[in-house]
Design an enzyme around this catalytic site. Structure first.
Site, PDB file in Angstrom:
ATOM      1  N   ASP A  70       0.815  -1.230  -0.110  1.00 60.52           N
ATOM      2  CA  ASP A  70       0.098  -0.084   0.186  1.00 60.52           C
ATOM      3  C   ASP A  70       0.939   1.454  -0.064  1.00 60.52           C
ATOM      4  OD1 ASP A  70      -1.861  -1.999   0.433  1.00 60.52           O
ATOM      5  OD2 ASP A  70      -2.884  -0.882   2.134  1.00 60.52           O
TER       6      ASP A  70
ATOM      7  N   ASP B  10      -0.585  -2.535  -4.579  1.00 58.44           N
ATOM      8  CA  ASP B  10      -1.605  -2.822  -3.873  1.00 58.44           C
ATOM      9  C   ASP B  10      -2.473  -1.144  -3.813  1.00 58.44           C
ATOM     10  OD1 ASP B  10      -3.689  -3.292  -1.738  1.00 58.44           O
ATOM     11  OD2 ASP B  10      -2.417  -4.950  -1.247  1.00 58.44           O
ATOM     12  N   ASP B  11      -2.997  -1.149  -2.763  1.00 55.43           N
ATOM     13  CA  ASP B  11      -3.789   0.351  -2.922  1.00 55.43           C
ATOM     14  C   ASP B  11      -2.912   1.589  -3.007  1.00 55.43           C
ATOM     15  OD1 ASP B  11      -6.427  -0.741  -2.746  1.00 55.43           O
ATOM     16  OD2 ASP B  11      -6.133  -0.731  -0.414  1.00 55.43           O
TER      17      ASP B  11
ATOM     18  N   HIS C  12      -3.728  -1.014  -6.995  1.00 57.87           N
ATOM     19  CA  HIS C  12      -5.126  -1.260  -6.701  1.00 57.87           C
ATOM     20  C   HIS C  12      -5.661   0.193  -6.723  1.00 57.87           C
ATOM     21  CE1 HIS C  12      -4.565  -5.702  -5.028  1.00 57.87           C
ATOM     22  NE2 HIS C  12      -3.828  -5.421  -6.253  1.00 57.87           N
TER      23      HIS C  12
ATOM     24  N   ARG D  15     -12.335   2.986  -5.615  1.00 63.91           N
ATOM     25  CA  ARG D  15     -13.296   1.755  -4.919  1.00 63.91           C
ATOM     26  C   ARG D  15     -13.675   2.208  -3.660  1.00 63.91           C
ATOM     27  NH1 ARG D  15     -10.409  -4.203  -3.805  1.00 63.91           N
ATOM     28  NH2 ARG D  15      -8.621  -2.415  -3.539  1.00 63.91           N
TER      29      ARG D  15
ATOM     30  N   LYS E  62     -14.749   0.028  -0.248  1.00 63.49           N
ATOM     31  CA  LYS E  62     -15.045  -1.431   0.154  1.00 63.49           C
ATOM     32  C   LYS E  62     -15.036  -1.596   1.754  1.00 63.49           C
ATOM     33  CE  LYS E  62      -9.869  -1.642  -0.243  1.00 63.49           C
ATOM     34  NZ  LYS E  62      -8.577  -2.477  -0.186  1.00 63.49           N
TER      35      LYS E  62
END
Ligand SMILES: *[C@@H]1O[C@H](CO)[C@@H](O)[C@H](O)[C@H]1NC(C)=O
Ligand SMILES: *[C@@H]1O[C@H](CO)[C@@H](O)[C@H](O)[C@H]1NC(C)=O
Ligand SMILES: *[C@@H]1O[C@H](CO)[C@@H](O)[C@H](O)[C@H]1NC(C)=O
Ligand SMILES: *[C@@H]1O[C@H](CO)[C@@H](O)[C@H](O)[C@H]1NC(C)=O
Ligand SMILES: *[C@@H]1O[C@H](CO)[C@@H](O)[C@H](O)[C@H]1NC(C)=O
Length: 365
Positions: A181, A201-202, A223, A254, A256
């Protein structure tokens, strides 16, 4: 009655260093041994050095300290929990000067983030003030965790985990790096601008906090820009995502929330003037079934007032990717959802449950 006298008596040995104006000294750090004396000064210069494995390089700064990073920081390679670096203080000016902080990622990366304990986060930031031009390369796992106590502006920061895109001898055909991340946020009154994140990742993950703006940043390979994942008893509110570029990422925008989460709120999130290109999974994904993308949603998190307006966000999905999917639990997505500023192309439509909420946007095939 005589506090300064009492203090002078109690700490007689360091009075000359600690008292009043003498904190205007310049402290210099060239090894961990220098940290405790250097942080008695409100200017701290950091020279190149290697932090021994298994030790956190921790700066507990006096109020209004200026930190100048003057050389490359490396960290000894060792399987342990971390963090590798932590900075704590109020009204701090942290000048990274684009000097590299090398986390030694390839030593840890195995394609899954599983076989050995990886130190994370690499950089734990608990300051108010500003953090500029910090250049992180090869983070073992997550790069920055922001847990601030007051207003904080982060500018010109780079997370370069590009090398982690390539497989190594332990990852088979998979990208070597995992869980890298860029910025994980649990804190309020934060502006992150003009940063670059190349990772797996994010790019951004907001787990809790209010008044957070993410502006004019560049995210590639990972991500994308995320809120969540949201677990129980969390509040995320008043978020602006403005002017960012999300490139070649699995997700672009996103939200989530954990399928099992209860008593949490995500509200007032505005996306404007962003571009996303070569999106490979989902362009926009709002889901309450995390960790599954489109599973059975929970309804313990209220998501309200999610807007794509005040300036066009344009999104291009790769063939095979979904442009927009929304997967809300019964009754748990509410408020205004004005998506008149969202323009999408390429890919496939994706499924939108609770379509009646969204105005100004039609997710056509
Ligand atoms: C840790 O290992 C990585 C990967 O082999 C290497 O790039 C890095 O220089 C090493 N760090 C130190 C301090 O030796
Ligand atoms: C953005 O950050 C980069 C990297 O630190 C820097 O070179 C550039 O001047 C910054 N641009 C602006 C507009 O602040
Ligand atoms: C929101 O956060 C920014 C960035 O830290 C800060 O400058 C601003 O004062 C905050 N706004 C409020 C209302 O606290
Ligand atoms: C929504 O958040 C923005 C900042 O991101 C703030 O300016 C605005 O007042 C908030 N709206 C409401 C209704 O609270
Ligand atoms: C699209 O993104 C994927 C995944 O990051 C990447 O492998 C591919 O090279 C990108 N394609 C283009 C044309 O940029």
């Amino acid at each position: 009655m005589f506090p300064s006298l009492a203090l002078g008596f109690l700490v007689a040995g360091i009075t000359a260093v600690a008292a009043g104006s003498s904190s205007s000294c310049i402290g210099t750090i060239s090894s961990l041994d220098d940290v405790s004396s250097a942080t008695q000064c409100t200017t701290v210069n950091i020279n190149a050095f290697t932090v021994p494995g298994g030790k956190t390089f921790e700066l507990q700064l006096l109020d209004s300290t200026t930190v100048n990073v003057l050389g490359e920081i490396q960290f000894g390679n060792l399987s342990w929990a971390g963090p590798l670096f932590r900075v704590i203080g109020n009204d701090v000016t942290f000048n990274g000067n684009n000097q590299r902080w090398d986390g030694g990622g390839p030593f840890y990366w195995d394609g899954q983030g599983a076989s050995i304990t990886t130190p994370h986060p690499m950089m734990q930031i608990s300051i108010s003030g500003t953090l500029n031009d910090v250049y992180v390369v090869n983070s073992p796992s997550s790069a920055f965790a922001i847990t601030n106590a007051g207003p904080l502006t982060i500018s010109g920061v780079t997370v370069n985990d590009l090398q982690g895109n390539y497989p190594n001898s332990r990852s088979g055909n998979a990208a070597a790096a995992h869980n890298t991340d860029g910025f994980d946020i649990s804190g309020s009154d934060i502006l992150i601008q003009n940063c670059t994140v190349l990772n797996q990742d994010d790019c951004l993950a907001i787990n809790g906090g209010t008044n957070i703006t993410f502006a004019d940043n560049y995210c590639e390979y990972g991500h994308g820009i995320s809120i969540g994942s949201i677990s129980s008893n969390a509040v995320v509110s008043d978020i602006e995502i403005i002017g960012n570029h999300v490139v070649s990422s699995a997700y672009s925008f996103r939200i989530k929330t954990d399928a099992s989460a209860t008593n949490s709120i995500v509200k007032n999130v505005t996306y404007s003037d962003n571009t996303a290109t070569n999106c490979t999974g989902f362009g926009v994904l709002i889901t309450q079934s995390y960790p599954t993308n489109l599973g059975t949603p929970g309804n313990g998190v209220i998501i309200s007032d999610i807007n794509f307006n005040h300036g066009t966000t344009s999104l291009t999905a790769n063939s095979g990717a979904y442009r927009v999917a929304v997967n809300c639990g019964s009754g748990s997505c509410t408020g205004d959802w004005d998506w008149s500023g969202l323009q999408t192309s390429g890919g496939k439509a994706g499924s939108v449950i609770h379509d009646n909420l969204i105005t100004g946007f039609v997710n056509t095939q």
